[in-house]
Design an enzyme around this catalytic site. Structure first.
Site, short mmCIF file in Angstrom:
data_model
loop_
_atom_site.label_atom_id
_atom_site.label_comp_id
_atom_site.label_asym_id
_atom_site.label_seq_id
_atom_site.Cartn_x
_atom_site.Cartn_y
_atom_site.Cartn_z
N ASP A 68 -14.66 4.89 -8.99
CA ASP A 68 -14.86 6.19 -9.36
C ASP A 68 -13.75 7.03 -8.75
OD1 ASP A 68 -16.25 6.40 -7.37
OD2 ASP A 68 -17.65 7.89 -8.09
N GLY A 108 -19.41 8.39 -0.99
CA GLY A 108 -20.55 9.32 -1.08
C GLY A 108 -21.89 9.03 -0.47
N GLY A 155 -15.66 7.51 -2.07
CA GLY A 155 -15.61 8.79 -2.45
C GLY A 155 -14.46 9.29 -1.36
N GLU A 180 -17.45 -0.67 -5.00
CA GLU A 180 -18.70 -0.09 -5.83
C GLU A 180 -19.53 -1.47 -6.53
OE1 GLU A 180 -16.00 3.21 -4.96
OE2 GLU A 180 -15.58 1.25 -5.58
#
Length: 345
Positions: free
Chosen positions: A146, A67, A115, A138
């Site tokens: 995630d 992301g 992502g 992350e």
């Protein structure tokens, strides 16, 4: 059908082609890109003229580096509304890909992180190459895996997923197959031919013509010490076991983990354990959304992005001085319901 300039969308011979098109940013996902990809998939679901979707990334560096975390950083500093909305739609998209009714092919060449894993590893045909460099990194920015990553990490053989999540270290295409993040291996220099064959001849014929046996997985070969060292109850136990092991890679892993956000590590460990007990990708994504929203309120998320990507001093000042300082209450606070919670159409 048109996408936006950051997502190129076309149909050729019944194949819906989606190219993530921010090559200078290694195709990092913006909110607009998530929306464009979702719109294309919904349109194709209702279009009998499309039987297959194929996702790839523009440029030579990778499918998607994750992301757009600098945008998330600015949102966090401004109250977080845009970040929460981005994750809400992104995780809905991840779930949609996970049960998409048409064959979904992802070309996971080069860098595939965060992502980027979310828009590829939940698909039907997940193709890696000798150039693939995958990671869920992350914890290095005070965030927690995630995009359904904890679903995959929790289901990897033994404790390989714990090693990948807590170190944040990249792994190869062969490792990705061994861990359940991918299933087919096509040499990088044959990837363009594979893509053309999917369009001309269909997925099955392309796979038959171009996939090869993957190389041996280096991570899988190290399962003995990984399974032993990551079995501890706490992050402190895991680091101590790694330090006490005679394998050089174990000490390297301990050094990496020790550099990460203590609270993010503890929450990541709990996230994977919870994901292992949940039945569906949607259930896991709902938990991940709660954790992400909590991260947005944390010191470490903003500080980690600042240190790595804004000021680039690579010297984050984490909220906890050590993993021993993190309490069970600190961790539990990340799993409180979001307002509103993630829902699925």
């Amino acid at each position: 059908m048109a996408g936006n300039e950051d997502v190129l969308v076309t149909v050729e011979n019944g194949v819906g082609l989606v190219t993530l098109n921010r090559p200078k940013a290694i195709n990092s996902l913006t909110h607009g890109m998530v929306t464009a990809l979702g719109n294309a998939l919904h349109a194709w679901e209702a279009n009998d003229g499309v039987h297959t979707v194929l996702l790839d990334g523009a440029g030579e560096r990778g499918l998607c580096a994750g992301g757009d975390v600098v945008a998330l950083y600015h949102s966090a500093k401004a109250g977080g509304a845009e970040a929460r909305q981005f994750w809400f739609e992104e995780y809905q998209l991840n779930a949609y890909i996970g049960h998409y009714p048409k064959t979904y092919v992802a070309l996971m060449d080069g860098i595939v992180m965060g992502g980027g894993v979310g828009v590829s590893a939940h698909g039907d045909v997940r193709v890696v190459t000798d150039n693939t460099k995958m990671a869920m990194p992350e914890v290095g920015i005070g965030f927690i895996p995630d995009v359904g990553g904890t679903y995959l990490l929790s289901r990897a053989p033994g404790l390989l997923g714990y090693h990948a999540a807590l170190t944040g270290a990249p792994f190869s295409g062969a490792d990705a197959i061994a861990m359940g993040f991918a299933d087919r291996f096509v040499p990088h220099d044959r990837l363009a031919d594979f893509r053309a064959a999917v369009i001309a001849d269909g997925v099955d014929a392309a796979l038959t013509a171009h996939t090869v046996e993957p190389p041996a997985s280096h991570l899988l070969a190290q399962r003995d010490w990984i399974d032993e060292c990551y079995a501890g109850d706490t992050i402190a136990d895991i680091i101590a076991a790694l330090r006490g092991h005679d394998a050089g890679p174990a000490d390297d892993a301990a050094n990496l983990i020790a550099s990460r956000s203590p609270i993010a590590l503890a929450v990541a460990l709990e996230s994977i354990r919870r994901a292992a007990r949940l039945d569906t990708l949607e259930d896991v994504l709902r938990d991940e959304y709660r954790v992400s929203c909590a991260s947005l309120r944390s010191h470490d998320f903003v500080e980690g992005i600042r240190a790595q990507l804004v000021d680039k001093d690579r010297n984050p000042k984490w909220s906890h001085q050590s993993v021993a300082e993190v309490t069970a209450a600190d961790v539990d606070g990340y799993f409180t319901p979001a307002d509103p919670d993630l829902t699925f159409p």
